[in-house]
Design a protein around this motif. Structure first.
Motif, mmCIF file in Angstrom:
data_model
loop_
_atom_site.group_PDB
_atom_site.id
_atom_site.type_symbol
_atom_site.label_atom_id
_atom_site.label_comp_id
_atom_site.label_asym_id
_atom_site.label_seq_id
_atom_site.Cartn_x
_atom_site.Cartn_y
_atom_site.Cartn_z
ATOM 1 N N TYR A 208 5.052 -79.629 -47.357
ATOM 2 C CA TYR A 208 5.629 -78.805 -46.283
ATOM 3 C C TYR A 208 6.395 -79.716 -45.339
ATOM 4 C CZ TYR A 208 5.910 -75.389 -42.498
ATOM 5 O OH TYR A 208 6.367 -74.535 -41.517
ATOM 6 N N TYR A 209 7.658 -79.395 -45.073
ATOM 7 C CA TYR A 209 8.489 -80.318 -44.310
ATOM 8 C C TYR A 209 9.427 -79.551 -43.389
ATOM 9 C CZ TYR A 209 11.017 -84.703 -43.448
ATOM 10 O OH TYR A 209 11.566 -85.823 -42.875
ATOM 11 N N ASP A 210 9.137 -79.628 -42.101
ATOM 12 C CA ASP A 210 10.043 -79.120 -41.081
ATOM 13 C C ASP A 210 11.065 -80.222 -40.810
ATOM 14 O OD1 ASP A 210 11.372 -78.253 -38.855
ATOM 15 O OD2 ASP A 210 9.598 -77.887 -37.623
ATOM 16 N N LEU A 211 12.287 -80.031 -41.278
ATOM 17 C CA LEU A 211 13.285 -81.101 -41.260
ATOM 18 C C LEU A 211 13.602 -81.615 -39.862
ATOM 19 C CD1 LEU A 211 15.775 -79.702 -43.928
ATOM 20 C CD2 LEU A 211 14.144 -81.560 -44.206
ATOM 21 N N LYS A 212 13.377 -80.805 -38.849
ATOM 22 C CA LYS A 212 13.721 -81.236 -37.494
ATOM 23 C C LYS A 212 12.578 -81.949 -36.796
ATOM 24 C CE LYS A 212 12.540 -76.763 -35.424
ATOM 25 N NZ LYS A 212 11.265 -77.283 -34.889
ATOM 26 N N ASN A 213 11.407 -81.982 -37.425
ATOM 27 C CA ASN A 213 10.279 -82.713 -36.849
ATOM 28 C C ASN A 213 10.354 -84.167 -37.280
ATOM 29 O OD1 ASN A 213 9.174 -80.686 -35.380
ATOM 30 N ND2 ASN A 213 7.226 -80.621 -36.477
ATOM 31 N N ILE A 214 10.513 -85.046 -36.323
ATOM 32 C CA ILE A 214 10.728 -86.465 -36.590
ATOM 33 C C ILE A 214 9.498 -87.255 -36.147
ATOM 34 C CG2 ILE A 214 12.254 -88.436 -36.106
ATOM 35 C CD1 ILE A 214 14.430 -86.392 -35.373
ATOM 36 N N TRP A 215 9.151 -88.289 -36.918
ATOM 37 C CA TRP A 215 8.070 -89.165 -36.471
ATOM 38 C C TRP A 215 8.455 -89.790 -35.146
ATOM 39 C CZ3 TRP A 215 7.547 -94.137 -34.901
ATOM 40 C CH2 TRP A 215 6.252 -94.631 -34.810
ATOM 41 N N PRO A 216 7.536 -89.944 -34.188
ATOM 42 C CA PRO A 216 6.083 -89.752 -34.284
ATOM 43 C C PRO A 216 5.602 -88.342 -33.912
ATOM 44 C CG PRO A 216 6.599 -90.807 -32.210
ATOM 45 C CD PRO A 216 7.916 -90.635 -32.942
ATOM 46 N N LEU A 217 6.522 -87.402 -33.687
ATOM 47 C CA LEU A 217 6.066 -86.042 -33.414
ATOM 48 C C LEU A 217 5.315 -85.493 -34.621
ATOM 49 C CD1 LEU A 217 6.026 -83.691 -31.445
ATOM 50 C CD2 LEU A 217 8.187 -82.905 -32.411
ATOM 51 N N ASN A 218 5.872 -85.697 -35.822
ATOM 52 C CA ASN A 218 5.115 -85.343 -37.033
ATOM 53 C C ASN A 218 4.394 -86.605 -37.508
ATOM 54 O OD1 ASN A 218 7.317 -86.763 -37.973
ATOM 55 N ND2 ASN A 218 7.703 -85.436 -39.714
ATOM 56 N N MET B 177 12.683 -87.950 -52.698
ATOM 57 C CA MET B 177 13.131 -89.232 -52.166
ATOM 58 C C MET B 177 14.198 -89.034 -51.098
ATOM 59 S SD MET B 177 11.388 -91.689 -53.308
ATOM 60 C CE MET B 177 12.462 -92.984 -52.669
ATOM 61 N N ALA B 178 15.057 -88.033 -51.293
ATOM 62 C CA ALA B 178 16.096 -87.744 -50.299
ATOM 63 C C ALA B 178 15.463 -87.325 -48.972
ATOM 64 C CB ALA B 178 17.028 -86.649 -50.812
ATOM 65 N N LEU B 179 14.426 -86.502 -49.045
ATOM 66 C CA LEU B 179 13.739 -86.073 -47.825
ATOM 67 C C LEU B 179 13.026 -87.244 -47.150
ATOM 68 C CD1 LEU B 179 12.248 -82.636 -48.947
ATOM 69 C CD2 LEU B 179 14.196 -83.042 -47.436
ATOM 70 N N LEU B 180 12.441 -88.118 -47.948
ATOM 71 C CA LEU B 180 11.768 -89.290 -47.399
ATOM 72 C C LEU B 180 12.771 -90.224 -46.714
ATOM 73 C CD1 LEU B 180 9.230 -90.974 -47.013
ATOM 74 C CD2 LEU B 180 9.593 -91.946 -49.294
ATOM 75 N N ILE B 181 13.896 -90.452 -47.367
ATOM 76 C CA ILE B 181 14.934 -91.305 -46.773
ATOM 77 C C ILE B 181 15.487 -90.662 -45.502
ATOM 78 C CG2 ILE B 181 17.256 -92.242 -47.135
ATOM 79 C CD1 ILE B 181 16.514 -92.555 -50.096
ATOM 80 N N PHE B 182 15.651 -89.340 -45.531
ATOM 81 C CA PHE B 182 16.130 -88.630 -44.348
ATOM 82 C C PHE B 182 15.145 -88.800 -43.186
ATOM 83 C CE2 PHE B 182 16.052 -84.763 -41.714
ATOM 84 C CZ PHE B 182 17.357 -84.771 -41.238
ATOM 85 N N GLY B 183 13.847 -88.745 -43.493
ATOM 86 C CA GLY B 183 12.841 -88.919 -42.449
ATOM 87 C C GLY B 183 12.910 -90.293 -41.811
ATOM 88 N N ALA C 249 15.625 -92.314 -41.877
ATOM 89 C CA ALA C 249 16.924 -92.419 -41.206
ATOM 90 C C ALA C 249 16.919 -91.678 -39.868
ATOM 91 C CB ALA C 249 18.024 -91.857 -42.114
ATOM 92 N N SER C 250 16.169 -90.592 -39.785
ATOM 93 C CA SER C 250 16.083 -89.839 -38.527
ATOM 94 C C SER C 250 15.516 -90.703 -37.411
ATOM 95 C CB SER C 250 15.210 -88.599 -38.715
ATOM 96 O OG SER C 250 15.775 -87.710 -39.651
ATOM 97 N N ILE C 251 14.572 -91.578 -37.773
ATOM 98 C CA ILE C 251 13.925 -92.422 -36.769
ATOM 99 C C ILE C 251 14.843 -93.538 -36.295
ATOM 100 C CG2 ILE C 251 11.960 -93.935 -36.320
ATOM 101 C CD1 ILE C 251 10.497 -92.442 -38.612
ATOM 102 N N PHE C 252 15.457 -94.245 -37.236
ATOM 103 C CA PHE C 252 16.145 -95.484 -36.905
ATOM 104 C C PHE C 252 17.663 -95.350 -36.775
ATOM 105 C CE2 PHE C 252 12.251 -96.755 -39.205
ATOM 106 C CZ PHE C 252 11.652 -97.506 -38.199
ATOM 107 N N ILE C 253 18.239 -94.256 -37.243
ATOM 108 C CA ILE C 253 19.700 -94.127 -37.212
ATOM 109 C C ILE C 253 20.133 -92.882 -36.442
ATOM 110 C CG2 ILE C 253 21.789 -93.904 -38.602
ATOM 111 C CD1 ILE C 253 20.324 -95.343 -40.872
ATOM 112 N N ILE C 254 19.719 -91.723 -36.914
ATOM 113 C CA ILE C 254 20.209 -90.463 -36.344
ATOM 114 C C ILE C 254 19.786 -90.297 -34.889
ATOM 115 C CG2 ILE C 254 20.126 -87.953 -36.559
ATOM 116 C CD1 ILE C 254 19.691 -88.333 -39.560
ATOM 117 N N THR C 255 18.497 -90.508 -34.618
ATOM 118 C CA THR C 255 17.982 -90.315 -33.259
ATOM 119 C C THR C 255 18.647 -91.230 -32.233
ATOM 120 O OG1 THR C 255 15.851 -89.439 -33.984
ATOM 121 C CG2 THR C 255 15.913 -90.493 -31.833
ATOM 122 N N PRO C 256 18.726 -92.549 -32.459
ATOM 123 C CA PRO C 256 19.376 -93.400 -31.451
ATOM 124 C C PRO C 256 20.840 -93.052 -31.204
ATOM 125 C CG PRO C 256 18.089 -94.718 -32.985
ATOM 126 C CD PRO C 256 18.153 -93.342 -33.560
#
Length: 532
Positions: free
Chosen positions: A210-220, A240-246, A248-255
């Protein structure tokens, strides 16, 4: 016809604020929907669950819409102080406490006693409220409902219904309409429908978590648990795409997004926790404490949760990398070293380039960094097979999930809306908000500019700030607001009668201007204005 003459000369009317006949009908309509769920909760067997679930949800939504239409469409556009401090539900009165107790009790049952909602062991038919939601769950995912599906459905319905109410209330403000539409879209699509549709893809040899795509670590905080990593890897390219997206969300997209727009891009436009707070919790936003003591507690508590989240996640990942090294391409020791070096780089860069902007908070940052590095050293010396910091890894994960993920974010964070305001979790506990706040404070282009010459000190901005910021204090000095806790909701600007406050994305120069303003006699005013 006789009218009761009100002899009160008070500018803030002491009289109770009642509701119209239409609103009473709306309350009755919504109560019908809740009553159906109560009947289901006591195991009333409905002959057609799909029909009764539809009636229940439509009654609740219809009641909110009817109530909202009567409350706002009968008045002119704009924000009026319609006696929020004189209404029992929004001023910590008896209705407010009753509402808070009911919400808190619901969350306690949801998290810790789901069998009271009708959840049964695997293979057995659901009963109670959960069984009422079975038809919808089978329709979307092909699986029977769980307590989390019930919660997700009600959560989404609340954001959509109260989002409509919010949009009527702030219909004069385009920014509020856009961001409310955004959180409604992300909740319905990314948090509710897409994960349920993804569950239909699961089958033999393919188990996408189960993966809410907008929930980013450390919230999830659970996203890098071993079972999820295994499921991502075993699900092939999509997993693997979802894992890489997760990652990337932390270190690239969010900043990048925080640099361009501030933390508001997430906290006020995307996040489900923020979405519920802004919509269903809007009536309680003025209850957030503006005291300096609350601010001090906030800064300590939210960053303590962040440090705990970082240490816990690092420890869990390190434990299963060590135990099953042949299964993963990443070596456990290298992972631990990489985490330590990354944190050191962040800390050193901050102290070197942004030390003066952090002021005394730099000391607190140093304490958090030291604790984290010490924990990594202890981790390296501990038994990594089954333990993290000499504690069973499952116990550590469970403790975080119970005390932070359940009690704090759910029971207190939402159940206490009518008592402590609508952003208790976001303000005091959300580790995602802590990271975004750090980024926003130090390298974001976002700020709220103030025109002190126009401020009349009415206090609307401070009253309605859900994050407990004394906005008026900044406005009176003409000082930019760059607080880490600011979620950029823009309500302070929306309720200002003089246009003093403006949300802006501009250059970094002159963004933090407190010293320039406070020491105005010591600066060249023309140079200062040209720099801004």
């Amino acid at each position: 016809m006789s009218n009761k003459l009100n002899h009160s000369m008070s500018l803030a009317s002491p009289d109770g604020y009642g509701i119209t006949t239409t609103q009473k009908i709306a309350v009755a309509l919504g109560s019908v929907g809740l009553f159906i769920m109560i009947l289901a909760g006591v195991n009333i067997d409905f002959p057609n669950r799909s029909l009764y679930l539809t009636i229940s949800l439509l009654s609740i939504v219809g009641g909110v819409i009817l109530f909202s239409n009567q409350a706002y469409l009968t008045k002119q556009e704009g924000i009026q102080n319609d006696g929020v401090w004189f209404k029992s539900i929004s001023s910590r009165g008896i209705l407010g406490w009753i509402t808070g107790i009911i919400l808190t009790a619901f969350y306690i049952v949801l998290y810790f006693y789901p069998h009271y909602l009708g959840l049964t062991p695997d293979g057995q038919a659901n009963t109670g409220v959960i069984s009422l939601f079975d038809p919808l769950s089978y329709l979307l995912s092909g699986n029977p409902a769980s307590q989390w599906f019930v919660y997700g459905t009600l959560y989404t319905v609340a954001i959509l219904a109260f989002g409509y109410k919010f949009m009527l209330k702030y219909r004069h403000n385009k920014y509020q309409l856009l961001r409310t539409g955004s959180v409604m879209f992300f909740q319905l699509g990314f948090a509710f429908l897409i994960p349920e549709f993804m569950a239909r893809l699961n089958g033999d040899g393919f188990n996408l978590p189960y993966y809410d795509l907008k929930n980013i670590w450390p919230l999830n905080y659970y996203n890098f648990d071993q079972y999820r990593i295994n499921d991502f890897i075993n699900s092939g390219t999509l997993g693997m795409a979802l894992l890489i997206f997760g990652v990337a969300s932390i270190f690239i997209i969010t900043p990048i997004l925080t640099y361009k727009y501030g933390k508001r891009w997430y906290c006020s436009w995307v996040c489900g926790c923020g979405g519920l707070a802004e919509t269903a919790g809007d009536s309680f936003r003025h209850l957030s404490s503006k005291k300096v003591a609350a601010w001090n507690i906030e800064r300590w508590l939210i960053h303590t949760v962040l440090v705990f989240s970082v240490i816990m996640t690092t420890g869990l990942v390190y434990s299963y990398l060590s135990k099953d090294a042949s299964k993963y391409w990443l070596d456990a020791d290298y992972f631990l070293i990489a985490v330590g070096l990354f944190l050191t780089l962040i800390f050193a860069g901050t102290m070197l380039f942004k030390r003066h902007e952090l002021a005394k908070d730099a000391k607190y940052g140093a304490i958090g960094y030291a604790i984290t590095i010490l924990a990594l050293l202890v981790l390296y010396a501990s038994d990594t097979t089954d333990h993290v910091f000499y504690i069973k890894s499952g116990t550590l994960r469970s403790a975080y999930g119970v005390y932070i993920g359940s009690l704090f974010s759910g029971v207190i964070g939402t159940g206490f809306y009518p008592i402590l305001g609508n952003r208790v979790w976001c303000r005091f506990g959300c580790p995602m908000a802590a990271i975004l706040g750090f980024q926003q404070r130090l390298f974001s282009r976002f700020r709220i500019t103030t025109n002190g010459g126009q401020c009349i000190s009415c206090g609307n901005c401070s009253t309605y700030c859900e994050m407990g910021i004394d906005v008026r204090a900044y406005a009176q000095k003409g000082e930019n607001i760059v607080r880490s806790s600011c979620v950029g909701c823009g309500i302070c600007s929306a309720v200002c009668p003089r246009g003093v406050l403006k949300l802006e994305n501009d250059s970094m120069n002159g963004r933090i201007n407190s010293k320039d303003v406070l020491l105005g006699n010591d600066v060249n005013l023309m140079e200062l204005m040209n720099n801004k």
